[in-house]
Design a protein around this motif. Structure first.
Motif, mmCIF file in Angstrom:
data_model
loop_
_atom_site.group_PDB
_atom_site.id
_atom_site.type_symbol
_atom_site.label_atom_id
_atom_site.label_comp_id
_atom_site.label_asym_id
_atom_site.label_seq_id
_atom_site.Cartn_x
_atom_site.Cartn_y
_atom_site.Cartn_z
ATOM 1 N N MET A 213 0.982 -1.363 -0.183
ATOM 2 C CA MET A 213 -0.041 0.127 -0.037
ATOM 3 C C MET A 213 0.986 1.314 -0.101
ATOM 4 O O MET A 213 0.397 2.449 -0.247
ATOM 5 N N ALA A 214 2.037 1.118 0.310
ATOM 6 C CA ALA A 214 2.994 2.279 0.479
ATOM 7 C C ALA A 214 3.846 2.643 -0.833
ATOM 8 O O ALA A 214 4.875 3.342 -0.779
ATOM 9 N N GLY A 215 3.671 1.841 -1.899
ATOM 10 C CA GLY A 215 4.298 2.061 -3.177
ATOM 11 C C GLY A 215 5.295 1.049 -3.788
ATOM 12 O O GLY A 215 5.796 1.274 -4.572
ATOM 13 N N ALA A 232 6.169 7.830 -2.204
ATOM 14 C CA ALA A 232 6.045 9.360 -1.899
ATOM 15 C C ALA A 232 6.045 9.336 -0.420
ATOM 16 O O ALA A 232 5.862 8.428 0.327
ATOM 17 N N ARG A 233 6.492 10.608 0.054
ATOM 18 C CA ARG A 233 6.572 11.052 1.262
ATOM 19 C C ARG A 233 5.188 10.788 2.094
ATOM 20 O O ARG A 233 5.096 10.581 3.257
ATOM 21 N N ALA A 291 -10.042 10.481 -6.548
ATOM 22 C CA ALA A 291 -9.142 11.420 -7.052
ATOM 23 C C ALA A 291 -7.959 10.552 -7.567
ATOM 24 O O ALA A 291 -7.371 9.728 -6.954
ATOM 25 N N LEU A 292 -7.434 11.189 -8.822
ATOM 26 C CA LEU A 292 -5.858 10.542 -9.349
ATOM 27 C C LEU A 292 -5.034 11.542 -8.714
ATOM 28 O O LEU A 292 -5.318 12.687 -8.532
ATOM 29 N N VAL A 293 -3.665 11.185 -8.528
ATOM 30 C CA VAL A 293 -2.694 11.808 -7.794
ATOM 31 C C VAL A 293 -1.525 12.030 -8.847
ATOM 32 O O VAL A 293 -1.153 11.067 -9.507
ATOM 33 N N TYR A 294 -1.318 13.020 -9.361
ATOM 34 C CA TYR A 294 0.032 13.512 -10.071
ATOM 35 C C TYR A 294 1.215 13.721 -9.227
ATOM 36 O O TYR A 294 1.093 14.919 -8.466
ATOM 37 N N ASN A 295 2.082 12.906 -9.053
ATOM 38 C CA ASN A 295 3.420 13.120 -8.223
ATOM 39 C C ASN A 295 4.462 13.436 -8.936
ATOM 40 O O ASN A 295 4.964 12.719 -9.904
ATOM 41 N N CYS A 296 5.064 14.585 -8.830
ATOM 42 C CA CYS A 296 6.518 15.050 -9.495
ATOM 43 C C CYS A 296 7.612 14.075 -9.012
ATOM 44 O O CYS A 296 7.834 14.122 -7.769
#
Length: 589
Positions: A213-215, A232-233, A291-296
């Motif tokens: 779940m954390a990536g 991500a953080r 929602a979708l998440v756009y992460n740089c």
């Protein structure tokens, strides 16, 4: 089962076998205490509507922990008097069977510890079904129920958890509370759980598969929860929003929807408490809640893209596709690409009013739970979190991105407040910053901080995120003067918000063995392959005499595949550059 151990937790005394046949983890005492506190408050609310009042041992008068709550409580009492409401005359206490009370299912009960504690510590229960697929576990649950004298409340079941819930999905058979605390992922049980819970009932769900779940495995996360996790953080809060998304999506299939009461990320797991309701009209809002998440990948900036759009036209609601995306092909701050994660739950994680009631009950009766101080600290932070600001940044990651010194947490919070934005901490991470400020404001604040704490620009690569960010002049002048309101009450009061490691080698623990066998602790397994060197030495100078494992591997491969000889050189002082350049292959050790 030959039971040799007795464990006392809360009001329960649990018998345990010497073999590792039934799973138990002492570190999750906080999980069990919090669950008892939440179900008690849920029972108080539900039974009050049925004309019943619950009596909790040690609880005298309701303790008000804030002036705002005192005002709300006074308003509620005034409104109740206007409506002719009276104090419920019938009372119910712990340990007694309440005919009009709540029906509870612990679908994956293991030792039955949680169910026994419900029977001894939660008032207003009609019945508790403790189910486990293991026959050893079912036998142990029965013994523990008899040992704690709660057999009149606790029923033992040895069934497949999903099949049991599917059979009880009829409206008259549904459970008021379902507790799912599996070893790993609860995904296989969610579909049955959202059907077997009563109207407005409470689902209590634990996820311990945090690596997924954390990536660490986004594709596995999608297969289980219908959402892609990213590294991500903010991964721990994202994990909470992933499980809520999965619950809402599965409930929507049956024209049902969820209302989160409390969602926490603690230790090595996440725990959510949600109510489930039925309503076709409300289910239509489901798409706009995700929602979708756009992460740089460069600077860590993130943007949310709602899956759907709803607009009010008088009394009617119009639904349409969302417009987007909220970002361009490259990050506007650092020029790097974006990762796409989600969809995730984008609505509030908690019902603040409900959390406040649980907090008041626990703080007013601290001797009830062994982890009362930690519950008070975590719930205090939860009530302070911004409800409409999904995910968070961390101050150390922002500083690391531009290679500068890290500002103090209060300084950065104060800068956001001076800029006219709201900010809060997060219970999911010690140095988290939840704010409604856009990424452009956050990076402007960091640019201002860098001017006072300059980095060596000549050492920055022109393609690095730090160079791109610092090449832009800030559009606002940040003020880092510490404000009084930058320090939240939970921090001022030095509450136990983040627990230290409870014991050595704490964590998820080893899975119970299906066929029994002697218990093997994780620390014993860690030591299994340690200290295998035959000739032990404590003199570091003598370590050079031991052959290098890497050399052995390279040597064997080279001897097999190369015609020339390979030898090791530990001292290269006598070799010239020429000999090193033209000599046969040399392995330096």
């Amino acid at each position: 089962l030959e039971c040799k151990h007795i464990i006392n937790i809360g009001k329960a005394s649990i018998l345990f076998p010497s073999a590792n046949e039934v799973f138990y983890n002492p570190v999750q005492e906080f999980n069990r205490d919090l669950t008892c506190a939440v179900i008690t408050e849920f029972a108080r609310d539900q039974l009050a509507q049925r004309g019943l009042k619950v009596l909790v041992p040690g609880e005298t008068e309701r303790v008000v922990v804030s002036l705002a709550e005192e005002k709300n409580e006074a308003d509620a009492q005034t409104e109740e008097k206007k409506n002719g409401g009276e104090e419920p005359a019938v009372t119910t206490t712990v340990g007694e069977k309440c005919e009009n009370g709540l029906r509870v299912l612990e679908a994956l009960a293991a030792s039955g510890l949680r169910s026994v504690r419900f029977a001894l510590e939660v008032p207003g229960l009609q019945s508790i079904t403790a189910n486990d697929f293991s026959t050893q576990a079912a036998a142990l649950i029965s013994r523990n129920a008899q040992y704690n004298e709660v057999s009149h409340l606790l029923q033992v079941s040895c069934r497949d958890a999903s099949m049991l819930m599917y059979e009880m999905r009829g409206k008259k058979n549904r459970y008021d509370v379902i507790d799912l605390d599996p070893y790993g992922s609860p995904a296989p049980f969610l579909d049955a759980a959202v059907q077997a819970i009563s109207e407005g009932g409470l689902l209590c769900i634990t996820c311990t598969d945090m690596a997924v779940m954390a990536g660490n495995s986004g594709e596995t996360c999608y297969s289980k929860y219908g959402s892609v996790s990213i590294k991500a953080r903010y991964c721990h809060e994202m994990a909470l929003r992933i499980i809520l998304h999965s619950l809402d999506q599965r409930a929507a299939v049956y024209q049902r929807y969820i209302q989160p009461l409390l969602s926490v990320s603690v230790d090595f797991y996440i725990r959510v408490f949600v109510r489930v309701f039925t309503g076709q009209a409300v289910v239509k809002n489901s798409a706009s809640k995700q929602a979708l998440v756009y992460n740089c990948v460069g600077c860590g900036s993130f943007h949310l893209q709602r899956m759907g759009k709803r607009t009010a036209h008088g009394k009617q609601m119009k639904y349409s596709a969302a417009t987007g995306p909220p970002v361009g092909p490259e990050c506007e701050h650092c020029g790097q690409r974006h990762q796409l994660g989600g969809p995730i739950w984008a609505e509030p994680l908690h019902d603040t009013a409900f959390v406040q009631r649980v907090l008041s009950a626990v703080s007013g009766n601290p001797s009830r739970f062994g982890t009362s101080k930690r519950i008070e600290g975590v719930l205090s932070m939860v009530t302070e979190e911004l409800e409409d600001a999904p995910l968070y940044y961390t101050v150390d990651n922002l500083s690391s991105t531009i290679h500068c010194n890290t500002p103090q947490l209060l300084q950065f919070r104060s800068a956001l407040l001076h800029a006219g934005h709201r900010v809060s901490l997060s219970h999911a991470c010690k140095n988290a910053i939840k704010t409604d400020a856009p990424p452009s404001v956050i990076w402007d604040i960091m640019r201002c901080w860098e001017k006072a704490n300059p980095v060596k620009r000549e050492k920055l690569s022109e393609t690095s995120p730090a160079f791109k960010i610092l090449s832009t002049e800030p559009s606002l002048q940040a003020c880092f003067t510490v404000r009084e309101d930058a320090n939240p009450q939970s921090r001022k009061r030095h509450l136990t918000r983040f627990q230290e490691n409870p014991q050595a080698f704490w964590g998820p623990k080893a899975r119970a063995k299906a066929g029994g066998g002697i218990s093997g602790d994780l620390q014993d397994r860690r030591k299994q392959f340690q200290n295998k060197r035959k000739n032990q030495t404590t003199d570091s100078s003598e370590l050079k005499k031991f052959p290098c494992k890497r050399f052995k591997k390279v040597s064997s491969l080279t001897r097999r595949n190369r015609p020339w000889e390979v030898f090791a050189v530990s001292d290269t002082s006598h070799l010239s550059p020429t000999s090193l350049a033209f000599h046969d292959p040399i392995v330096l050790v």
